[in-house]
Design a protein around this motif. Structure first.
Motif, PDB file in Angstrom:
ATOM      1  N   MET A  31       0.827  -1.203   0.000  1.00  8.10           N
ATOM      2  CA  MET A  31       0.000   0.000   0.000  1.00  8.10           C
ATOM      3  C   MET A  31       0.864   1.255   0.000  1.00  8.10           C
ATOM      4  N   VAL A  32       1.980   1.214   0.676  1.00  5.12           N
ATOM      5  CA  VAL A  32       2.851   2.377   0.777  1.00  5.12           C
ATOM      6  C   VAL A  32       3.601   2.627  -0.529  1.00  5.12           C
ATOM      7  N   ILE A  33       4.083   1.598  -1.178  1.00  6.31           N
ATOM      8  CA  ILE A  33       4.915   1.808  -2.361  1.00  6.31           C
ATOM      9  C   ILE A  33       4.127   1.960  -3.651  1.00  6.31           C
ATOM     10  N   THR A  34       2.831   1.683  -3.636  1.00  2.00           N
ATOM     11  CA  THR A  34       2.041   1.787  -4.849  1.00  2.00           C
ATOM     12  C   THR A  34       1.791   3.250  -5.188  1.00  2.00           C
ATOM     13  N   VAL A  35       2.017   3.599  -6.443  1.00  2.00           N
ATOM     14  CA  VAL A  35       1.770   4.947  -6.923  1.00  2.00           C
ATOM     15  C   VAL A  35       0.526   4.907  -7.796  1.00  2.00           C
ATOM     16  N   MET A  36      -0.429   5.735  -7.441  1.00  2.00           N
ATOM     17  CA  MET A  36      -1.659   5.784  -8.217  1.00  2.00           C
ATOM     18  C   MET A  36      -1.471   6.712  -9.414  1.00  2.00           C
ATOM     19  N   ARG A  37      -2.121   6.391 -10.495  1.00  2.00           N
ATOM     20  CA  ARG A  37      -2.050   7.210 -11.690  1.00  2.00           C
ATOM     21  C   ARG A  37      -2.771   8.535 -11.425  1.00  2.00           C
ATOM     22  N   LYS A  38      -2.153   9.639 -11.867  1.00  2.00           N
ATOM     23  CA  LYS A  38      -2.734  10.945 -11.618  1.00  2.00           C
ATOM     24  C   LYS A  38      -3.982  11.185 -12.467  1.00  2.00           C
ATOM     25  N   ASN A  39      -3.926  10.826 -13.736  1.00  2.00           N
ATOM     26  CA  ASN A  39      -5.015  11.140 -14.651  1.00  2.00           C
ATOM     27  C   ASN A  39      -5.527   9.878 -15.325  1.00  2.00           C
ATOM     28  N   ASP A  40      -6.822   9.820 -15.537  1.00  2.00           N
ATOM     29  CA  ASP A  40      -7.405   8.765 -16.350  1.00  2.00           C
ATOM     30  C   ASP A  40      -7.399   9.239 -17.790  1.00  2.00           C
ATOM     31  N   LEU A  41      -6.873   8.413 -18.674  1.00  2.00           N
ATOM     32  CA  LEU A  41      -6.809   8.809 -20.073  1.00  2.00           C
ATOM     33  C   LEU A  41      -8.187   8.725 -20.709  1.00  2.00           C
ATOM     34  N   LYS A  42      -8.611   9.843 -21.290  1.00  2.00           N
ATOM     35  CA  LYS A  42      -9.863   9.883 -22.022  1.00  2.00           C
ATOM     36  C   LYS A  42      -9.616   9.744 -23.518  1.00  2.00           C
ATOM     37  N   VAL A  68      -2.418  14.179 -26.792  1.00  2.00           N
ATOM     38  CA  VAL A  68      -3.090  14.452 -28.054  1.00  2.00           C
ATOM     39  C   VAL A  68      -3.326  13.124 -28.749  1.00  2.00           C
ATOM     40  N   GLY A  69      -4.555  12.883 -29.168  1.00  2.00           N
ATOM     41  CA  GLY A  69      -4.850  11.635 -29.864  1.00  2.00           C
ATOM     42  C   GLY A  69      -6.329  11.488 -30.136  1.00  2.00           C
ATOM     43  N   LYS A  70      -6.731  10.262 -30.378  1.00  2.00           N
ATOM     44  CA  LYS A  70      -8.126   9.945 -30.675  1.00  2.00           C
ATOM     45  C   LYS A  70      -8.855   9.676 -29.368  1.00  2.00           C
ATOM     46  N   ALA A  71     -10.040  10.284 -29.207  1.00  2.00           N
ATOM     47  CA  ALA A  71     -10.824  10.119 -27.985  1.00  2.00           C
ATOM     48  C   ALA A  71     -11.362   8.700 -27.883  1.00  2.00           C
ATOM     49  N   LYS A  72     -11.442   8.181 -26.656  1.00  2.00           N
ATOM     50  CA  LYS A  72     -12.012   6.851 -26.437  1.00  2.00           C
ATOM     51  C   LYS A  72     -13.513   6.861 -26.691  1.00  2.00           C
ATOM     52  N   GLY A  78     -16.103  12.472 -31.251  1.00  2.00           N
ATOM     53  CA  GLY A  78     -15.724  12.249 -32.644  1.00  2.00           C
ATOM     54  C   GLY A  78     -14.545  11.305 -32.751  1.00  2.00           C
ATOM     55  N   SER A  79     -14.211  10.958 -33.984  1.00  2.00           N
ATOM     56  CA  SER A  79     -13.175   9.948 -34.180  1.00  2.00           C
ATOM     57  C   SER A  79     -11.878  10.509 -34.752  1.00  2.00           C
ATOM     58  N   SER A  80     -11.682  11.823 -34.724  1.00  2.00           N
ATOM     59  CA  SER A  80     -10.438  12.354 -35.276  1.00  2.00           C
ATOM     60  C   SER A  80      -9.316  12.230 -34.246  1.00  2.00           C
ATOM     61  N   TYR A  81      -8.085  12.363 -34.740  1.00  2.00           N
ATOM     62  CA  TYR A  81      -6.899  12.244 -33.885  1.00  2.00           C
ATOM     63  C   TYR A  81      -6.527  13.581 -33.240  1.00  2.00           C
ATOM     64  N   ASN A  82      -7.387  14.578 -33.309  1.00  2.00           N
ATOM     65  CA  ASN A  82      -7.029  15.918 -32.864  1.00  2.00           C
ATOM     66  C   ASN A  82      -7.623  16.290 -31.521  1.00  2.00           C
ATOM     67  N   ARG A  83      -7.840  15.340 -30.630  1.00  2.00           N
ATOM     68  CA  ARG A  83      -8.391  15.627 -29.316  1.00  2.00           C
ATOM     69  C   ARG A  83      -7.247  15.862 -28.337  1.00  2.00           C
ATOM     70  N   ILE A  84      -7.423  16.865 -27.486  1.00  2.00           N
ATOM     71  CA  ILE A  84      -6.414  17.253 -26.506  1.00  2.00           C
ATOM     72  C   ILE A  84      -6.962  16.953 -25.128  1.00  2.00           C
ATOM     73  N   GLN A  85      -6.132  16.323 -24.282  1.00  2.00           N
ATOM     74  CA  GLN A  85      -6.543  16.068 -22.905  1.00  2.00           C
ATOM     75  C   GLN A  85      -5.618  16.824 -21.964  1.00  2.00           C
ATOM     76  N   LEU A  86      -6.232  17.651 -21.111  1.00  2.00           N
ATOM     77  CA  LEU A  86      -5.522  18.381 -20.064  1.00  2.00           C
ATOM     78  C   LEU A  86      -6.072  17.891 -18.741  1.00  2.00           C
ATOM     79  N   ASN A  87      -5.230  17.312 -17.920  1.00  2.00           N
ATOM     80  CA  ASN A  87      -5.639  16.649 -16.681  1.00  2.00           C
ATOM     81  C   ASN A  87      -6.679  15.590 -16.997  1.00  2.00           C
ATOM     82  N   ASP A  88      -7.907  15.737 -16.518  1.00  2.00           N
ATOM     83  CA  ASP A  88      -8.918  14.698 -16.730  1.00  2.00           C
ATOM     84  C   ASP A  88     -10.038  15.124 -17.669  1.00  2.00           C
ATOM     85  N   LYS A  89      -9.788  16.093 -18.532  1.00  2.00           N
ATOM     86  CA  LYS A  89     -10.866  16.518 -19.425  1.00  2.00           C
ATOM     87  C   LYS A  89     -10.341  16.773 -20.834  1.00  2.00           C
TER      88      LYS A  89
END
Length: 157
Positions: A31-42, A68-72, A78-89
């Motif tokens: 529990m102490v050494i586990t690092v949680m991921r900061k952001n969930d990739l959208k 920068v990539g395609k949104a899940k 949409g399905s283009s590769y031009n989506r930007i994710q900043l933190n969790d949005k």
């Protein structure tokens, strides 16, 4: 003949009295050494372009990452590769300056010159989107920029 049989002398049973202590100690350790991921990739995990000259970032706590990539969720974004994710949005290039200013508020004034912006872009991403991000970074004087890549083989011709 005797009525009493002699007991065979063998190995004593292993004591399991300390087993719960060991289990809880291991549980606490993990529990102490586990690092949680900061952001969930959208966006889908970016397939990074390859490069021959690669350098690791030194101060990872001072790195702000832009994906920068395609949104899940293709139905929503949409399905283009031009989506930007900043933190969790999912965001637009116009949201980048506010993101950088917000990241600067989290660190001390002495560390601001060492802050780096890392762009993790899918290799199918549009170069125009990356240029828009770079221009917005320039507007807020975030000039230390890192483009994330994977180490590739050198091709000599």
């Amino acid at each position: 003949m005797s009525k009493f049989k002699k007991k065979k002398k063998g190995q004593p049973a292993i004591s399991t009295a300390s087993l719960p202590d060991i289990v809880f100690m291991l549980l606490f350790f993990f529990m102490v050494i586990t690092v949680m991921r900061k952001n969930d990739l959208k966006i889908d995990a970016p397939r990074l372009p390859s490069a021959t000259e690669v350098k690791k970032l030194e101060h990872k706590s001072l790195v702000s990452t832009i994906y920068v990539g395609k949104a899940k969720d293709k139905g929503k974004y949409g399905s283009s590769y031009n989506r930007i994710q900043l933190n969790d949005k999912i965001a637009t290039p116009d949201d980048v300056p506010a993101f950088i200013l917000n990241e600067r508020e989290k660190v001390s004034d002495a560390e601001i010159p060492f802050m780096t912006t890392s762009i993790k872009a899918d290799k199918e991403s549009n170069v125009g989107t990356l240029t828009d991000i770079r221009l917005k970074l320039r507007d807020v004087n975030a000039l230390k920029l890192s483009l994330s890549t994977q180490k590739g083989s050198s091709i000599s011709k």
